[in-house]
Enzyme design. Structure first.
Site, short mmCIF file in Angstrom:
data_model
loop_
_atom_site.label_atom_id
_atom_site.label_comp_id
_atom_site.label_asym_id
_atom_site.label_seq_id
_atom_site.Cartn_x
_atom_site.Cartn_y
_atom_site.Cartn_z
N HIS A 49 0.84 -1.21 0.00
CA HIS A 49 0.00 0.00 0.00
C HIS A 49 0.87 1.25 0.00
O HIS A 49 0.56 2.24 -0.66
CB HIS A 49 -0.91 -0.01 1.23
CG HIS A 49 -2.14 -0.85 1.09
ND1 HIS A 49 -2.09 -2.23 1.05
CD2 HIS A 49 -3.45 -0.53 0.95
CE1 HIS A 49 -3.31 -2.70 0.91
NE2 HIS A 49 -4.15 -1.71 0.84
N HIS A 93 1.50 -3.60 9.36
CA HIS A 93 2.93 -3.43 9.09
C HIS A 93 3.65 -2.80 10.27
O HIS A 93 3.04 -2.14 11.12
CB HIS A 93 3.14 -2.52 7.87
CG HIS A 93 2.72 -3.14 6.58
ND1 HIS A 93 3.47 -4.09 5.93
CD2 HIS A 93 1.61 -2.96 5.83
CE1 HIS A 93 2.84 -4.46 4.83
NE2 HIS A 93 1.71 -3.80 4.76
C1 LIG Z 1 -4.10 -9.07 -5.54
C2 LIG Z 1 -3.80 -7.69 -6.01
C3 LIG Z 1 -4.11 -7.29 -7.42
C4 LIG Z 1 -3.23 -6.80 -5.20
C5 LIG Z 1 -2.83 -7.14 -3.83
C6 LIG Z 1 -2.74 -5.83 -3.05
C7 LIG Z 1 -2.31 -6.09 -1.64
C8 LIG Z 1 -3.20 -6.89 -0.76
C9 LIG Z 1 -1.13 -5.66 -1.26
C10 LIG Z 1 -0.62 -5.84 0.11
O1 LIG Z 1 -0.45 -4.54 0.65
P1 LIG Z 1 0.34 -4.42 2.05
O2 LIG Z 1 1.68 -5.05 1.82
O3 LIG Z 1 0.41 -2.94 2.32
O4 LIG Z 1 -0.47 -5.15 3.07
#
Ligand SMILES: CC(C)=CCC/C(C)=C/COP(=O)(O)O
Length: 269
Positions: A192, A234
């Protein structure tokens, strides 16, 4: 495992020897695993080896395997790194005020989860595909296509780093995220945060936006970053590195910019 206090192994004869203090074995330094026990003034102690068994079982020429040894003299950088990580874990846990309904800011959890969705890859990719489909000029198509390229590149790079580092998410995290992929069980870096930093940089540089909108966009990116720690998803270092990585990803997209002259096939859709 023997006590970490150790007595210098006096290797003058073919086998090491240990001194006892009221029956408790004490070692002041350890024998180097890479040289025969009888030669080295300082070393490591085989973790699974008790002093008594070691005295009988190891000949002076046997080299201790590295993986069996416990390093008792870490470098200053090693100590500093581990201290930083300990502060990171402690502070991140303190800031995880929305990690569950029972937490001090548990009532704000629904809002944090809304912010989490606003920074998720799926809404951004779906929205970008829709804009590309609705775009009616080559200039708009070029910007939108490069944003799509950036979002896909972000998923690939973040997935690779997550899969390589394999840092577990904070223990206080409740894994109830919307639509996750296999490597999303890992914490470093925050996808994110990379996406928020990259998308914000991209839009600020390729869209003509009024000042208040520009400020709101930057504020959104910062709030997404904070929400990752507040939700317990996180640690602070995951988000900080995510912001840095997102900025670098934007510069990579600028370098690899897809234009009608370089990839005309993509624009004849
Ligand atoms: C499955 C798709 C298309 C995107 C996943 C996006 C996602 C869940 C990312 C994890 O974000 P963090 O590392 O900030 O938790």
């Amino acid at each position: 495992m023997p006590s970490p206090k150790t007595t210098r192994a006096m290797g003058s004869n073919s086998t090491s020897s240990a001194t006892t203090n009221n029956g408790k074995f004490e070692f002041s330094s350890l024998v180097n695993s890479r040289t025969p026990l009888s030669d080295s003034p300082s070393a490591r102690l085989r973790a699974s080896e008790s002093p008594v068994r070691r005295k009988d079982s190891l000949s002076s020429q046997q080299v201790l395997p590295e993986e069996d040894c416990m390093k008792l003299n870490p470098s200053f950088l090693g100590i500093a790194f581990r201290s930083l990580l300990a502060i990171d874990l402690w502070l991140s846990k303190k800031l995880g005020v929305c990690a569950g309904e029972h937490c001090s800011w548990g009532s704000a959890r629904p809002l944090m989860k809304l912010i989490e969705i606003s920074g998720h890859g799926i809404p951004w990719i779906a929205g970008t595909l829709y804009c590309f489909y609705k775009s009616d000029s080559l200039a708009v198509q070029e910007v939108v296509l490069n944003l799509l390229f950036a979002l896909i590149l972000d998923l690939i790079l973040v997935g690779l780093v997550k899969g390589a580092v394999k840092r577990r998410r904070p223990t206080h995290n409740r894994m109830d995220m919307f639509a996750t992929f296999s490597v999303d069980k890992y914490s470093f870096p925050s996808g994110h945060a990379t996406r928020a930093a990259m998308v914000t940089h991209f839009l600020l540089n390729h869209l003509v936006l009024a000042i208040p909108v520009r400020v709101l966009l930057m504020l959104w990116a910062v709030i997404v970053g904070f929400s990752r720690v507040m939700l317990g998803r996180h640690n602070i270092t995951d988000v900080a590195f995510g912001f840095l990585m997102g900025y670098m990803q934007y510069n990579l997209v600028e370098y690899l910019w897809l234009s009608p002259s370089t990839v005309p096939a993509l624009f004849n859709l």
